[in-house]
Design an enzyme around this catalytic site. Structure first.
Site, PDB file in Angstrom:
ATOM      1  N   LYS A 137       2.516 -14.489  28.502  1.00 43.39           N
ATOM      2  CA  LYS A 137       1.427 -15.231  27.868  1.00 43.39           C
ATOM      3  C   LYS A 137       1.959 -16.000  26.645  1.00 43.39           C
ATOM      4  CE  LYS A 137      -2.067 -11.990  29.636  1.00 43.39           C
ATOM      5  NZ  LYS A 137      -3.034 -10.897  29.318  1.00 43.39           N
ATOM      6  N   TYR A 177      -8.758 -16.116  35.953  1.00 43.50           N
ATOM      7  CA  TYR A 177      -9.501 -14.950  35.449  1.00 43.50           C
ATOM      8  C   TYR A 177     -10.972 -14.990  35.872  1.00 43.50           C
ATOM      9  CZ  TYR A 177      -5.693 -13.206  32.432  1.00 43.50           C
ATOM     10  OH  TYR A 177      -4.523 -12.667  31.953  1.00 43.50           O
ATOM     11  N   HIS A 222       0.863 -10.788  31.776  1.00 44.62           N
ATOM     12  CA  HIS A 222      -0.092 -10.546  32.865  1.00 44.62           C
ATOM     13  C   HIS A 222       0.650 -10.045  34.096  1.00 44.62           C
ATOM     14  CE1 HIS A 222      -2.946 -11.208  36.128  1.00 44.62           C
ATOM     15  NE2 HIS A 222      -1.958 -11.819  36.758  1.00 44.62           N
ATOM     16  N   GLU A 282      -2.703 -15.401  43.349  1.00 39.91           N
ATOM     17  CA  GLU A 282      -2.267 -15.956  42.068  1.00 39.91           C
ATOM     18  C   GLU A 282      -0.980 -16.779  42.208  1.00 39.91           C
ATOM     19  OE1 GLU A 282      -2.268 -12.470  39.554  1.00 39.91           O
ATOM     20  OE2 GLU A 282      -4.448 -12.296  39.679  1.00 39.91           O
TER      21      GLU A 282
END
Ligand code: RTP
Ligand code: MG
Length: 155
Positions: A16, A56, A122, A133
């Site tokens: 992140k 998300y 993540h 993803e």
């Protein structure tokens, strides 16, 4: 006992923006490499708001959702695809629980972070989400399937 090909999974791992800013990208990649997983995708990327929201989407109704998407888009992230036997659950163990203060020492969050809202990394929570993803964050051709060399220096 040796695992079979069907046990091979893929997971989406992302450093992140706080992890990039703090210079722990190399350390994080190193932990996955040393564990024995295979890197199949890697890029530095400025995430647009729409992508953060899609990634998300299961958390859309949570009160922290706006802050979360703001955080993820606040600077570049490092997107990774990793492959291996049991890689989804194993990566979550290497990462540690969501709140870094509760994450065990030895885990990435346990060693490198303090706040839930700045928890550096993540990892996908299921093999299905791993595939979803990776398809979301990488374009066709950005993920490489490759076979590790069979120690040619021993031949
Ligand atoms: P991630 O999806 O990022 O790997 O994290 P996770 O599975 O451990 O946790 P998840 O429940 O999926 O939450 C996603 C991210 O949202 C932020 N968060 N903030 N109470 C809060 O303020 C709160 N709860 C979650 C965290 O950055 C978390 O990693
Ligand atoms: Mg999650």
């Amino acid at each position: 006992l040796v695992a079979s090909l069907e046990d091979v999974e893929e997971t989406y791992i992302m450093v992140k923006p706080d992890g990039v800013q703090r210079g722990v990208v190399g350390e994080i990649i190193s932990r996955f490499e040393k564990k024995g997983f295979k890197l199949t995708g890697l890029k530095l990327f400025q995430c647009p708001k729409e992508l953060a929201e899609e990634h998300y989407k299961e958390l859309k109704e949570k009160p922290f959702f706006p802050k979360l998407t703001e955080y993820i888009t606040s600077g570049p992230v490092v997107c990774m695809a990793w492959e291996g036997v049991g890689v989804v659950a194993s990566a979550r163990k290497l990462i540690g629980v969501t709140n870094p203060l509760q994450a065990e020492p030895g885990t990435i969050r346990g060693d490198l972070a303090v706040q839930t809202g700045r928890n550096v990394i993540h990892g996908s929570d299921s093999p299905e989400n791993g595939k979803r993803e990776i398809a979301l964050w990488f374009k066709e051709g950005e993920v490489c399937q490759w076979t590790p060399a069979q120690a040619p220096w021993l031949r």
